[in-house]
Design a protein around this motif. Structure first.
Motif, PDB file in Angstrom:
ATOM      1  N   SER A   1       0.835  -1.209   0.000  1.00 41.96           N
ATOM      2  CA  SER A   1       0.000   0.000   0.000  1.00 41.96           C
ATOM      3  C   SER A   1       0.861   1.248   0.000  1.00 41.96           C
ATOM      4  CB  SER A   1      -0.933  -0.003   1.212  1.00 41.96           C
ATOM      5  OG  SER A   1      -1.795  -1.126   1.196  1.00 41.96           O
TER       6      SER A   1
ATOM      7  N   VAL B   1      -8.438  -1.112  -2.177  1.00 41.51           N
ATOM      8  CA  VAL B   1      -8.852  -1.040  -0.765  1.00 41.51           C
ATOM      9  C   VAL B   1      -9.872  -2.123  -0.451  1.00 41.51           C
ATOM     10  CG1 VAL B   1     -10.063   0.358   0.955  1.00 41.51           C
ATOM     11  CG2 VAL B   1      -8.336   1.407  -0.522  1.00 41.51           C
ATOM     12  N   TRP B   2     -10.812  -2.335  -1.394  1.00 39.08           N
ATOM     13  CA  TRP B   2     -11.844  -3.361  -1.174  1.00 39.08           C
ATOM     14  C   TRP B   2     -11.224  -4.755  -1.098  1.00 39.08           C
ATOM     15  CZ3 TRP B   2     -13.629  -7.391  -4.370  1.00 39.08           C
ATOM     16  CH2 TRP B   2     -14.794  -8.021  -3.898  1.00 39.08           C
TER      17      TRP B   2
ATOM     18  N   VAL C   1      -8.144  -5.501  -0.246  1.00 33.93           N
ATOM     19  CA  VAL C   1      -7.384  -5.619   1.009  1.00 33.93           C
ATOM     20  C   VAL C   1      -8.322  -5.883   2.178  1.00 33.93           C
ATOM     21  CG1 VAL C   1      -6.003  -4.323   2.678  1.00 33.93           C
ATOM     22  CG2 VAL C   1      -5.422  -4.254   0.234  1.00 33.93           C
ATOM     23  N   THR C   2      -9.443  -5.139   2.194  1.00 35.37           N
ATOM     24  CA  THR C   2     -10.406  -5.313   3.290  1.00 35.37           C
ATOM     25  C   THR C   2     -10.971  -6.729   3.321  1.00 35.37           C
ATOM     26  OG1 THR C   2     -11.035  -2.980   3.138  1.00 35.37           O
ATOM     27  CG2 THR C   2     -12.542  -4.446   4.315  1.00 35.37           C
ATOM     28  N   VAL C   3     -11.346  -7.213   2.130  1.00 31.81           N
ATOM     29  CA  VAL C   3     -11.890  -8.575   2.038  1.00 31.81           C
ATOM     30  C   VAL C   3     -10.850  -9.596   2.482  1.00 31.81           C
ATOM     31  CG1 VAL C   3     -12.714 -10.342   0.438  1.00 31.81           C
ATOM     32  CG2 VAL C   3     -13.586  -8.005   0.282  1.00 31.81           C
TER      33      VAL C   3
ATOM     34  N   ILE D   1      -8.264  -9.190   4.570  1.00 28.86           N
ATOM     35  CA  ILE D   1      -8.054  -9.156   6.024  1.00 28.86           C
ATOM     36  C   ILE D   1      -9.221  -9.823   6.740  1.00 28.86           C
ATOM     37  CG2 ILE D   1      -7.917  -7.633   8.032  1.00 28.86           C
ATOM     38  CD1 ILE D   1      -6.303  -5.693   6.321  1.00 28.86           C
ATOM     39  N   SER D   2     -10.453  -9.501   6.266  1.00 28.16           N
ATOM     40  CA  SER D   2     -11.627 -10.121   6.880  1.00 28.16           C
ATOM     41  C   SER D   2     -11.589 -11.632   6.714  1.00 28.16           C
ATOM     42  CB  SER D   2     -12.896  -9.555   6.242  1.00 28.16           C
ATOM     43  OG  SER D   2     -14.039 -10.194   6.769  1.00 28.16           O
TER      44      SER D   2
END
Length: 682
Positions: A12, A61-62, A64-66, A68-69
């Motif tokens: 990032s 960003v989406w 990365v978020t997915v 990590i989740s």
């Protein structure tokens, strides 16, 4: 998971820096129209490009978020990879939680227990989440876990610093079982009504009413606190309850003893209660023995109190705020005196000793016992170390007897060991604590020991005496021995020389402050009358106690330091650089008590290479309770404490704290109570 997050962070940052550099270069080239960019890229194209870049950033960003989740939701998979699925199942079954942190104490990974209990602590600082864990971080080698509470559940936590691993063991069920077992643990007690025989002697209807009221109060209290009562004597009861009930009674400070005392006070009958309680041991028979010992101690300390014995710990005392009632039974004294005479006759020789730093009362009591030995023609020696004898007692001894007489009546502690045989009787007077005796080592080798004392019994007591006479209602040990001499049934009577009688009278003068003490009673004057009949010189007895001019100056100097802690309660502090005599500190306390309005006095100074505290009161405050809180003991109106490893300022600070916390409990709520004379058994 931690490595993945680290890679995402690096990627990032790299992308953001690259975009910033490209945007800066594009702006320079575009606004300066290098290579005719404005013509090649119209505004619409630039805007469209910016939208595309923003979309790509949003997509990144989406993603990365997915990711990590997804990583967080795959904790079980990672747990299986780290410790194996079977072991993880074992951890779940045992309710063990695991958390891994980095060097900054940030949580990188947790096992299923945290997820199942909705504890999302990933990326949190574990020490901020539970500050109590700071202690483990500071002492990672500690073998004792830290107990914490999270969402109403108890956990034992350990830390493995090399792995950065925190282990949480759910101990809620265990703690509940332990607490339940503790609350339901058996408690055994013995309750006796003090002075029951004296109060019911010549029983009347009024006395029957008083006894009925007292027994009703006892049963009502037992019902209130779920205590099972069983009478085994007219004046005594067994008590059986659980620890939960005992804890409530301790919180209540055993108000039953105050209730019964008040009933006796209202009816003009001196009746109180003594209770011995034992707990924290699985054997009921052992608890019964402990309760019996506790009751003996409560009664020998003057009664009107509760002694609670927890196995392996110091005894707790509740009550004891009133003077011991004067017991007027000549029959009992006669039986004890005859028992002592029988023991003396059956022994090869007798050794007599008082306490270290022997004073006039201890010396007088020793001489009285020796007079009894002379009457039955039994060889006796008083164990005296002149270096460990109070100045006035030493002066009285040396001035009253010739050198030849002293050689035949006394011996040193070293010589006493040579005289001690398996058939020797050792008589200890004016003390019942081994460590305070003139020669404590004698007690280790003596097979027969007699204890005669007037101080309230402490827990550190001389074990298994063949005869034990501790009477806190007496003014002095000399008074007790005088009663033995006067009321014994031996015929012809025991004779006491005038020199012996004078020193015994001086001992009574000392401990009663020349009859000013509240401990002075009818029996005190009867003892003095008996000593006068033997030729005691009261003028000389008084002279033995007079101060030298220099000592008077020293006492006056310490009195000048007197300060008030609260109305009626004063304390004085001696010069730390000066070594005083213990008797001097006692006299300072007595002098403070002679001032109008002073109810209790405490004097602290250096004596005998220790820090000592001398306590006095007029009876309205139990200085014994204060002294016991500080590791000492004594009487309600006269007590003391000694410390080998504490400075004077430390003792003063401790005294002020104890006074702040315990003064109200030590106040005697029956100062104005009329002491009823129970009569004399002929």
């Amino acid at each position: 998971m931690g490595k993945t997050i680290k890679r995402i962070r690096v990627a990032s940052v790299t992308i953001i820096l690259l975009e910033i550099v490209l945007l800066a270069l594009f702006s320079i080239f575009y606004f300066n129209n290098f290579f005719d960019l404005k013509t090649l890229l119209p505004v619409v194209a630039v805007v469209l490009g910016a939208v595309v870049v923003a979309g790509l950033n949003a997509l990144f960003v989406w993603i990365v978020t997915v990711e990590i989740s997804h990583l967080r939701q795959k904790t079980d998979l990672h747990a299986a990879e780290v410790i194996g699925s079977d072991v993880q199942e074992a951890y779940n079954f045992a309710m063990v939680g695991l958390a891994v942190t980095d060097d900054n104490d940030i949580v990188l990974w947790t096992n299923d227990l945290f997820k199942d209990r909705h504890l999302d602590i990933i990326d949190m600082n574990i020490l901020k989440w539970l500050p109590e864990l700071e202690e483990l971080k500071k002492n990672p080698t500690s073998t004792e876990p830290i107990k914490v509470v999270v969402n109403s559940r108890n956990y034992d936590v350990k830390y493995l610093p090399d792995a950065g691993l925190w282990i949480f063991k759910d101990s809620t069920d265990y703690e509940e079982v332990v607490n339940y077992n503790k609350q339901q643990a058996p408690v055994v007690g013995l309750l006796t009504i003090d002075n029951y025989g004296d109060a019911t002697h010549g029983e009347t209807e009024d006395l029957n009413d008083v006894i009925t009221k007292i027994k009703s109060a006892i049963f009502a209290y037992a019902k209130q606190y779920n205590v099972l009562l069983r009478k085994f004597r007219e004046d005594s009861y067994y008590l059986l309850c659980n620890f939960e009930s005992l804890d409530k009674m301790k919180t209540n400070k055993f108000s039953l003893i105050d209730t019964v005392r008040q009933i006796g006070f209202d009816e003009g009958v001196p009746i109180t209660l003594s209770i011995g309680i034992a707990h924290d041991f699985p054997d009921i028979v052992k608890l019964n023995e402990m309760a019996s010992d506790a009751l003996d101690i409560a009664m020998s300390r003057g009664g009107d109190q509760v002694a609670v014995s927890e196995y392996g710990r110091d005894m707790e005392f509740f009550g004891g705020k009133t003077e011991a009632q004067e017991k007027r039974s000549r029959v009992r004294v006669r039986v004890l005196a005859d028992s002592l005479i029988s023991l003396i006759r059956a022994s090869s020789n007798v050794l007599i000793m008082g306490h270290a730093n022997m004073d006039m009362d201890a010396l007088g009591a020793c001489l009285g016992v020796q007079a009894i030995c002379h009457r039955v023609n039994k060889k006796s020696m008083i164990v005296v170390d002149l270096k460990s004898t109070e100045v006035k007692a030493r002066g009285a001894l040396l001035s009253s007897f010739s050198r030849d007489e002293l050689d035949t009546m006394r011996c040193s502690p070293k010589e006493a060991h040579e005289l001690l045989t398996s058939d020797t009787l050792l008589v200890v007077v004016d003390v019942h604590t081994k460590s305070m005796c003139m020669a404590p080592s004698l007690l280790d080798h003596a097979s027969k020991v007699v204890v005669i004392d007037h101080h309230r019994r402490a827990e550190d007591y001389i074990e298994s005496p063949v005869l034990n006479h501790i009477d806190p209602s007496a003014s002095s040990a000399s008074e007790l021995v005088t009663e033995f001499i006067k009321f014994s049934s031996i015929n012809p009577r025991i004779e006491v020389s005038a020199a012996y009688a004078t020193i015994m009278l001086s001992g009574i003068f000392l401990d009663t402050h020349r009859f000013r003490s509240r401990q002075t009673g009818i029996r005190t004057f009867e003892a003095c009358t008996a000593l006068k009949e033997y030729g005691a010189d009261n003028s000389l007895a008084d002279d033995f106690l007079k101060d030298e001019e220099e000592e008077y100056r020293v006492i006056s100097g310490i009195v000048k330091t007197m300060k008030y802690h609260s109305p009626g309660v004063v304390y004085a502090v001696a010069d730390p650089s000066i070594e005083y005599d213990s008797a001097t500190l006692s006299k300072v306390a007595d002098t403070c008590m002679s001032m109008r309005g002073v109810k209790a006095s405490f004097v602290i100074g250096r004596a005998e290479k220790m820090t000592k505290m001398s306590c006095r009161s007029d009876g309205s405050i139990s200085v014994q309770i204060i002294a016991e809180k500080m590791g000492g003991g004594g009487h309600l109106s006269m007590a003391a404490a000694a410390y080998k490893n504490k400075t004077i300022p430390q003792v003063v600070s401790e005294l002020l704290v104890v006074l702040d916390n315990s003064l109200s409990a030590a106040r005697n709520d029956a100062v104005s109570r009329k002491i009823v004379d129970e009569g004399v058994d002929q």
